[in-house]
Write a protein that holds these residues in place. Sequence first.
Motif, mmCIF file in Angstrom:
data_model
loop_
_atom_site.group_PDB
_atom_site.id
_atom_site.type_symbol
_atom_site.label_atom_id
_atom_site.label_comp_id
_atom_site.label_asym_id
_atom_site.label_seq_id
_atom_site.Cartn_x
_atom_site.Cartn_y
_atom_site.Cartn_z
ATOM 1 N N GLU A 1 0.860 -1.184 0.000
ATOM 2 C CA GLU A 1 0.000 0.000 0.000
ATOM 3 C C GLU A 1 0.895 1.233 0.000
ATOM 4 N N GLU A 2 0.311 2.393 -0.250
ATOM 5 C CA GLU A 2 1.101 3.625 -0.215
ATOM 6 C C GLU A 2 1.790 3.814 1.131
ATOM 7 N N GLU A 3 1.098 3.426 2.201
ATOM 8 C CA GLU A 3 1.623 3.653 3.552
ATOM 9 C C GLU A 3 2.695 2.647 3.959
ATOM 10 N N GLY A 4 2.781 1.538 3.250
ATOM 11 C CA GLY A 4 3.784 0.537 3.598
ATOM 12 C C GLY A 4 3.373 -0.856 3.161
ATOM 13 N N LEU A 5 4.192 -1.802 3.517
ATOM 14 C CA LEU A 5 3.996 -3.205 3.184
ATOM 15 C C LEU A 5 3.215 -3.880 4.314
ATOM 16 N N THR A 6 2.104 -4.534 3.967
ATOM 17 C CA THR A 6 1.350 -5.319 4.942
ATOM 18 C C THR A 6 1.728 -6.777 4.762
ATOM 19 N N LEU A 7 1.962 -7.445 5.884
ATOM 20 C CA LEU A 7 2.264 -8.869 5.857
ATOM 21 C C LEU A 7 1.328 -9.601 6.801
ATOM 22 N N ILE A 8 0.901 -10.778 6.405
ATOM 23 C CA ILE A 8 0.157 -11.674 7.279
ATOM 24 C C ILE A 8 1.143 -12.770 7.663
ATOM 25 N N ILE A 9 1.437 -12.834 8.953
ATOM 26 C CA ILE A 9 2.429 -13.801 9.430
ATOM 27 C C ILE A 9 1.900 -14.503 10.680
ATOM 28 N N GLN A 10 2.533 -15.609 11.010
ATOM 29 C CA GLN A 10 2.154 -16.311 12.225
ATOM 30 C C GLN A 10 2.489 -15.458 13.448
ATOM 31 N N LYS A 11 1.603 -15.489 14.412
ATOM 32 C CA LYS A 11 1.771 -14.721 15.643
ATOM 33 C C LYS A 11 3.094 -15.053 16.325
ATOM 34 N N LYS A 12 3.447 -16.326 16.377
ATOM 35 C CA LYS A 12 4.671 -16.721 17.078
ATOM 36 C C LYS A 12 5.921 -16.122 16.413
ATOM 37 N N ILE A 13 5.869 -15.950 15.099
ATOM 38 C CA ILE A 13 7.007 -15.338 14.394
ATOM 39 C C ILE A 13 7.070 -13.853 14.726
ATOM 40 N N ALA A 14 5.920 -13.185 14.712
ATOM 41 C CA ALA A 14 5.880 -11.759 15.059
ATOM 42 C C ALA A 14 6.416 -11.538 16.467
ATOM 43 N N GLN A 15 6.022 -12.386 17.394
ATOM 44 C CA GLN A 15 6.475 -12.250 18.777
ATOM 45 C C GLN A 15 7.980 -12.480 18.878
ATOM 46 N N SER A 16 8.485 -13.495 18.184
ATOM 47 C CA SER A 16 9.926 -13.784 18.259
ATOM 48 C C SER A 16 10.763 -12.675 17.637
ATOM 49 N N GLU A 17 10.170 -11.926 16.701
ATOM 50 C CA GLU A 17 10.872 -10.813 16.052
ATOM 51 C C GLU A 17 10.609 -9.482 16.757
ATOM 52 N N GLY A 18 9.771 -9.482 17.782
ATOM 53 C CA GLY A 18 9.442 -8.251 18.509
ATOM 54 C C GLY A 18 8.617 -7.270 17.688
ATOM 55 N N LEU A 19 7.781 -7.781 16.799
ATOM 56 C CA LEU A 19 6.972 -6.928 15.932
ATOM 57 C C LEU A 19 5.644 -6.592 16.603
ATOM 58 N N LYS A 20 5.176 -5.374 16.368
ATOM 59 C CA LYS A 20 3.909 -4.927 16.939
ATOM 60 C C LYS A 20 2.747 -5.371 16.058
ATOM 61 N N PHE A 21 1.658 -5.740 16.722
ATOM 62 C CA PHE A 21 0.425 -6.083 16.007
ATOM 63 C C PHE A 21 -0.750 -5.764 16.911
ATOM 64 N N ASP A 22 -1.918 -5.582 16.292
ATOM 65 C CA ASP A 22 -3.104 -5.198 17.051
ATOM 66 C C ASP A 22 -3.999 -6.374 17.408
ATOM 67 N N GLY A 23 -4.337 -7.200 16.464
ATOM 68 C CA GLY A 23 -5.272 -8.293 16.712
ATOM 69 C C GLY A 23 -4.660 -9.626 16.350
ATOM 70 N N VAL A 24 -5.296 -10.687 16.842
ATOM 71 C CA VAL A 24 -4.850 -12.048 16.541
ATOM 72 C C VAL A 24 -5.999 -12.751 15.824
ATOM 73 N N PHE A 25 -5.678 -13.423 14.732
ATOM 74 C CA PHE A 25 -6.684 -14.000 13.855
ATOM 75 C C PHE A 25 -6.389 -15.461 13.549
ATOM 76 N N LYS A 26 -7.437 -16.153 13.177
ATOM 77 C CA LYS A 26 -7.289 -17.492 12.614
ATOM 78 C C LYS A 26 -7.896 -17.449 11.218
ATOM 79 N N LYS A 27 -7.422 -18.361 10.382
ATOM 80 C CA LYS A 27 -7.821 -18.371 8.975
ATOM 81 C C LYS A 27 -8.836 -19.472 8.720
ATOM 82 N N ILE A 28 -9.940 -19.091 8.089
ATOM 83 C CA ILE A 28 -10.913 -20.061 7.608
ATOM 84 C C ILE A 28 -10.826 -20.052 6.086
#
Length: 139
Positions: free
Chosen positions: A46-73
């Motif tokens: 997007e103009e504002e930046g790159l959006t990525l959908i990643i596993q929560k455990k990877i985001a946590q191990s990398e110290g990345l900020k996120f707002d919500g936690v989701f599961k995929k159907i």
Amino acid sequence: MSGEENLQKLLQNMTPTLDNKEYVFITTEKTLREMSHLNPLGTFIEEEGLTLIIQKKIAQSEGLKFDGVFKKITLQVHSSLDAVGLTAVVASKLKEDYISANVVAAYYHDHIFVQSTLSEKALDSLKELTIESRIQKAE
């Protein structure tokens, strides 16, 4: 194989399946190449930046900020990218249960990211939608 376009057939034949991994959406000003080590499930620039959908455990191990936690159907039916209405019907059904629907359309299937805590309820709701569509066909 281009996929099904008929909405009623899509609804009657879809088999929603829940992936029990937890995912998060993050955004960054870095490039996809710089972030590829996160093994993203999905990306969008997007103009504002790159959006990525990643596993929560990877985001946590990398110290990345996120707002919500989701599961995929995943709607296990091969929908055409030209199909009209599937996303609207699915989102409307989830809206009845106050569940947000973050839809990602890929070549073969549509994937709905729902709040992790509401994922089972969302799955039941979508299964109900399929049953309702089959009953309508039989009538």
